[in-house]
Design an enzyme around this catalytic site. Structure first.
Site, PDB file in Angstrom:
ATOM      1  N   THR A 135       0.824  -1.215   0.000  1.00  0.00           N
ATOM      2  CA  THR A 135       0.000   0.000   0.000  1.00  0.00           C
ATOM      3  C   THR A 135       0.855   1.260   0.000  1.00  0.00           C
ATOM      4  OG1 THR A 135      -1.511   1.244   1.427  1.00  0.00           O
ATOM      5  CG2 THR A 135      -0.072  -0.278   2.529  1.00  0.00           C
ATOM      6  N   ASP A 136       0.261   2.361  -0.464  1.00  0.00           N
ATOM      7  CA  ASP A 136       0.970   3.648  -0.400  1.00  0.00           C
ATOM      8  C   ASP A 136       1.041   4.189   1.030  1.00  0.00           C
ATOM      9  OD1 ASP A 136      -1.716   4.324  -0.090  1.00  0.00           O
ATOM     10  OD2 ASP A 136      -1.736   5.866  -1.636  1.00  0.00           O
ATOM     11  N   GLU A 137       0.254   3.588   1.955  1.00  0.00           N
ATOM     12  CA  GLU A 137       0.236   4.105   3.327  1.00  0.00           C
ATOM     13  C   GLU A 137       1.572   3.911   4.041  1.00  0.00           C
ATOM     14  OE1 GLU A 137      -3.201   3.294   5.680  1.00  0.00           O
ATOM     15  OE2 GLU A 137      -4.565   3.619   4.013  1.00  0.00           O
ATOM     16  N   TYR A 160      -1.915  -0.590  10.964  1.00  0.00           N
ATOM     17  CA  TYR A 160      -2.037  -1.233   9.651  1.00  0.00           C
ATOM     18  C   TYR A 160      -0.832  -0.915   8.774  1.00  0.00           C
ATOM     19  CZ  TYR A 160      -3.320  -1.651   4.723  1.00  0.00           C
ATOM     20  OH  TYR A 160      -3.295  -1.937   3.376  1.00  0.00           O
TER      21      TYR A 160
HETATM   22  P1  NAD Z   1      -9.766  -7.367   2.062  1.00  0.00           P
HETATM   23  O1  NAD Z   1      -9.779  -7.071   3.525  1.00  0.00           O
HETATM   24  O2  NAD Z   1     -10.973  -7.079   1.255  1.00  0.00           O
HETATM   25  O3  NAD Z   1      -9.433  -8.925   1.840  1.00  0.00           O
HETATM   26  C1  NAD Z   1      -8.448  -9.588   2.576  1.00  0.00           C
HETATM   27  C2  NAD Z   1      -8.592 -11.080   2.294  1.00  0.00           C
HETATM   28  O4  NAD Z   1      -7.520 -11.762   2.984  1.00  0.00           O
HETATM   29  C3  NAD Z   1      -9.897 -11.688   2.805  1.00  0.00           C
HETATM   30  O5  NAD Z   1     -10.431 -12.560   1.845  1.00  0.00           O
HETATM   31  C4  NAD Z   1      -9.481 -12.443   4.073  1.00  0.00           C
HETATM   32  O6  NAD Z   1     -10.302 -13.557   4.352  1.00  0.00           O
HETATM   33  C5  NAD Z   1      -8.066 -12.873   3.696  1.00  0.00           C
HETATM   34  N1  NAD Z   1      -7.216 -13.126   4.882  1.00  0.00           N
HETATM   35  C6  NAD Z   1      -7.060 -12.316   5.955  1.00  0.00           C
HETATM   36  N2  NAD Z   1      -6.211 -12.907   6.834  1.00  0.00           N
HETATM   37  C7  NAD Z   1      -5.832 -14.088   6.286  1.00  0.00           C
HETATM   38  C8  NAD Z   1      -4.949 -15.120   6.707  1.00  0.00           C
HETATM   39  N3  NAD Z   1      -4.312 -15.061   7.878  1.00  0.00           N
HETATM   40  N4  NAD Z   1      -4.764 -16.174   5.894  1.00  0.00           N
HETATM   41  C9  NAD Z   1      -5.418 -16.260   4.691  1.00  0.00           C
HETATM   42  N5  NAD Z   1      -6.270 -15.313   4.258  1.00  0.00           N
HETATM   43  C10 NAD Z   1      -6.466 -14.235   5.047  1.00  0.00           C
HETATM   44  O7  NAD Z   1      -8.486  -6.625   1.494  1.00  0.00           O
HETATM   45  P2  NAD Z   1      -8.285  -5.850   0.104  1.00  0.00           P
HETATM   46  O8  NAD Z   1      -8.805  -4.483   0.235  1.00  0.00           O
HETATM   47  O9  NAD Z   1      -8.734  -6.728  -0.992  1.00  0.00           O
HETATM   48  O10 NAD Z   1      -6.685  -5.749   0.074  1.00  0.00           O
HETATM   49  C11 NAD Z   1      -5.897  -6.813  -0.428  1.00  0.00           C
HETATM   50  C12 NAD Z   1      -4.424  -6.450  -0.298  1.00  0.00           C
HETATM   51  O11 NAD Z   1      -4.161  -5.246  -1.020  1.00  0.00           O
HETATM   52  C13 NAD Z   1      -3.979  -6.178   1.132  1.00  0.00           C
HETATM   53  O12 NAD Z   1      -2.694  -6.729   1.293  1.00  0.00           O
HETATM   54  C14 NAD Z   1      -3.946  -4.666   1.240  1.00  0.00           C
HETATM   55  O13 NAD Z   1      -2.972  -4.257   2.186  1.00  0.00           O
HETATM   56  C15 NAD Z   1      -3.544  -4.293  -0.165  1.00  0.00           C
HETATM   57  N6  NAD Z   1      -4.005  -2.968  -0.631  1.00  0.00           N
HETATM   58  C16 NAD Z   1      -5.334  -2.628  -0.525  1.00  0.00           C
HETATM   59  C17 NAD Z   1      -5.762  -1.404  -1.035  1.00  0.00           C
HETATM   60  C18 NAD Z   1      -7.205  -0.989  -0.973  1.00  0.00           C
HETATM   61  O14 NAD Z   1      -7.537   0.157  -1.300  1.00  0.00           O
HETATM   62  N7  NAD Z   1      -8.131  -1.857  -0.580  1.00  0.00           N
HETATM   63  C19 NAD Z   1      -4.835  -0.531  -1.623  1.00  0.00           C
HETATM   64  C20 NAD Z   1      -3.486  -0.910  -1.692  1.00  0.00           C
HETATM   65  C21 NAD Z   1      -3.095  -2.144  -1.206  1.00  0.00           C
HETATM   66  O1  DAU Z   2      -4.180   3.929   0.443  1.00  0.00           O
HETATM   67  C1  DAU Z   2      -4.387   2.564   0.345  1.00  0.00           C
HETATM   68  C2  DAU Z   2      -5.235   2.078   1.510  1.00  0.00           C
HETATM   69  O2  DAU Z   2      -6.558   2.548   1.268  1.00  0.00           O
HETATM   70  C3  DAU Z   2      -5.221   0.572   1.673  1.00  0.00           C
HETATM   71  O3  DAU Z   2      -3.921   0.155   1.987  1.00  0.00           O
HETATM   72  C4  DAU Z   2      -6.191   0.140   2.781  1.00  0.00           C
HETATM   73  O4  DAU Z   2      -6.238  -1.281   2.848  1.00  0.00           O
HETATM   74  C5  DAU Z   2      -7.557   0.663   2.435  1.00  0.00           C
HETATM   75  O5  DAU Z   2      -8.470   0.349   3.472  1.00  0.00           O
HETATM   76  C6  DAU Z   2      -7.524   2.176   2.235  1.00  0.00           C
HETATM   77  O6  DAU Z   2      -7.240   2.866   3.486  1.00  0.00           O
HETATM   78  P1  DAU Z   2      -8.031   4.197   3.905  1.00  0.00           P
HETATM   79  O7  DAU Z   2      -7.968   4.341   5.369  1.00  0.00           O
HETATM   80  O8  DAU Z   2      -7.587   5.339   3.072  1.00  0.00           O
HETATM   81  O9  DAU Z   2      -9.517   3.769   3.408  1.00  0.00           O
HETATM   82  P2  DAU Z   2     -10.970   3.966   4.070  1.00  0.00           P
HETATM   83  O10 DAU Z   2     -11.953   3.593   3.026  1.00  0.00           O
HETATM   84  O11 DAU Z   2     -11.069   3.333   5.406  1.00  0.00           O
HETATM   85  O12 DAU Z   2     -11.037   5.549   4.274  1.00  0.00           O
HETATM   86  C7  DAU Z   2     -10.883   6.462   3.188  1.00  0.00           C
HETATM   87  C8  DAU Z   2     -10.951   7.865   3.758  1.00  0.00           C
HETATM   88  O13 DAU Z   2     -12.292   8.130   4.201  1.00  0.00           O
HETATM   89  C9  DAU Z   2     -10.067   8.084   4.978  1.00  0.00           C
HETATM   90  O14 DAU Z   2      -9.537   9.392   4.933  1.00  0.00           O
HETATM   91  C10 DAU Z   2     -11.020   7.946   6.159  1.00  0.00           C
HETATM   92  C11 DAU Z   2     -12.327   8.439   5.601  1.00  0.00           C
HETATM   93  N1  DAU Z   2     -13.559   7.800   6.131  1.00  0.00           N
HETATM   94  C12 DAU Z   2     -13.622   6.444   6.142  1.00  0.00           C
HETATM   95  C13 DAU Z   2     -14.748   5.809   6.613  1.00  0.00           C
HETATM   96  C14 DAU Z   2     -14.816   4.293   6.663  1.00  0.00           C
HETATM   97  C15 DAU Z   2     -14.626   8.587   6.558  1.00  0.00           C
HETATM   98  O15 DAU Z   2     -14.554   9.835   6.519  1.00  0.00           O
HETATM   99  N2  DAU Z   2     -15.740   7.935   7.006  1.00  0.00           N
HETATM  100  C16 DAU Z   2     -15.854   6.590   7.073  1.00  0.00           C
HETATM  101  O16 DAU Z   2     -16.900   6.065   7.530  1.00  0.00           O
END
Ligand code: NAD
Ligand code: DAU
Length: 356
Positions: A135-137, A160
């Site tokens: 992630t970019d975080e 995280y």
């Molecule tokens: P998600 O939470 O939707 O899915 C996570 C999946 O991993 C689920 O299916 C869960 O059951 C599985 N899992 C969790 N713990 C496990 C374990 N111990 N063993 C096997 N499976 C397990 O997550 P996502 O949003 O699809 O993100 C996927 C990946 O991409 C993550 O590594 C996250 O850090 C990264 N990522 C997410 C975003 C985003 O915006 N969602 C952006 C950049 C990177």
């Molecule tokens: O940047 C990549 C990341 O983006 C991934 O690595 C994470 O897995 C993914 O969850 C996401 O993280 P964020 O914290 O940015 O996503 P989230 O959707 O939780 O929140 C987006 C923004 O909105 C953040 O600034 C918090 C805000 N927010 C979120 C929720 C859930 C609100 O204002 N209200 C809300 O109810």
């Protein structure tokens, strides 16, 4: 060499989109999906492909070293695409332990298994690949200007992001120390079909459809850089096939938006597509400013110049196209959303595979 791919976390949001896209565009691949089915894992996300002969679902934990080793051996795994993680920042603030366990220990188990199976037991691993999806975080928070580049110093600020940064460092160490053929991607905020309704866009969709308050943290002016999930998945495919070993690639869509802009846009889109909510008032009336997230990062923005210059990847979807497809998907899949909200999605496993 035929790709035998271990996808971890393939029942989550990005993993499920990736599995579907990979099977469509690379039908010669064999995919083994290892997923623990935590609250975020949903078997129904892959309902349409579950019977494909080159797709196998395995219910299990990436921290289970014996199971991971067995999968490497039984399926002659030569490629790993590692998505499995605890992914929600708010949950990491209230309960960090699972993040340390899965994101750090789990990644270590996968790397260590790949090292043993690929580097100690096998000759000729030139086409093997271990891609860690990050992630970019990990880069921390930006001020009003600037972008995250691959050489930006790591500065994670939530449990995280600290757990993802740790796993990134271990991935790099395995390349540098052992020569494991690793690749790393650091992507910005994804949105699209099958995202769990705890994240901003699907949470707002769900609440706006059901007439509940729309919680906006702090002043709503935090900025995220949004990318349609299909673009992320296609970037990952490019990196697996053509990325330089040991390197990382930032992935992003140059779509910076303040949270409040996103929430207002979703309100307006829903008013237009399905009419006003049950009160008869515009959905913007449901917006509620709430206490800010602890340690809330202010701004993320990705410089995706490297992946564009080296691999020719650019996003296919503008934000306007992606958000329109996303809103339509949630409207056409109300059953999916309701199943997640009432918890019945967790019974799908039993229907498919019997008791756990
Ligand atoms: P998600 O939470 O939707 O899915 C996570 C999946 O991993 C689920 O299916 C869960 O059951 C599985 N899992 C969790 N713990 C496990 C374990 N111990 N063993 C096997 N499976 C397990 O997550 P996502 O949003 O699809 O993100 C996927 C990946 O991409 C993550 O590594 C996250 O850090 C990264 N990522 C997410 C975003 C985003 O915006 N969602 C952006 C950049 C990177
Ligand atoms: O940047 C990549 C990341 O983006 C991934 O690595 C994470 O897995 C993914 O969850 C996401 O993280 P964020 O914290 O940015 O996503 P989230 O959707 O939780 O929140 C987006 C923004 O909105 C953040 O600034 C918090 C805000 N927010 C979120 C929720 C859930 C609100 O204002 N209200 C809300 O109810």
């Amino acid at each position: 060499m035929r790709k035998k791919v271990l996808v971890t976390g393939g029942c989550g949001f990005i993993g499920a989109n990736f599995v579907r896209i990979a099977l469509q565009s690379r039908p010669e691949w064999e995919i083994v999906n290892l997923d623990k089915l935590t609250y975020a894992g949903n078997l129904a996300n892959l309902k349409d492909i579950q019977d494909k002969p080159n797709y196998h679902f395995i219910h299990g934990d990436i921290c289970d070293q014996e199971l991971v080793q067995k999968l490497f051996r039984d399926h002659a795994i030569n490629t790993v695409v590692h998505f499995a993680a605890e992914s929600h920042v708010d949950r990491s603030i209230t309960g960090p332990e699972a993040f340390i366990q899965t994101n750090i220990q789990g990644t270590f188990v996968l790397l260590e298994t790949a090292r043993k199976e690929w580097l100690e037991n096998t000759n000729g691993i030139s086409e093997h690949r271990f891609l860690h999806v990050s992630t970019d975080e990990v880069y921390g928070s930006l001020g009003e200007t600037g972008y995250f580049r691959e050489d930006t110093c790591y500065d994670p600020r939530s449990p995280y992001s600290a757990s993802k940064a740790s796993s990134d460092h271990i991935v790099r160490a395995y390349h540098h120390t052992y020569g494991l053929p690793t690749l790393l991607t650091n992507c910005s905020n994804n949105y699209g079909p099958y995202q769990f309704p705890e994240k901003l866009i699907p949470l707002i969709m769900n609440n706006a459809l059901t007439g509940k308050p729309l919680p906006v943290y702090g002043d709503g002016k935090n900025v995220r850089d949004w990318l349609y999930v299909q673009d992320h998945c296609e970037a990952i495919l490019e990196v697996i096939e053509r990325g330089t070993l040991g390197e990382s690639y930032n992935i992003g869509g140059h779509n910076e938006k303040q949270n409040i802009e996103i929430v207002r846009l979703l309100c307006d889109m829903l008013d237009e597509k399905v009419g006003p909510c049950h009160t008869g008032k515009p959905r913007r009336d449901l917006i509620t400013f709430v206490t800010d997230r602890k340690g809330h990062d202010r701004r993320y923005a990705i410089d995706a110049g490297k992946i564009e210059a080296q691999l020719g990847w650019t996003p296919k979807f503008t934000f306007e196209q992606g958000i329109d497809k996303t809103v339509d998907w949630y409207l056409e899949n109300r059953e999916w959303l309701e199943g997640v909200m009432d918890g019945s999605y967790q019974q799908y496993y039993q229907t498919m595979y019997g008791n756990r």
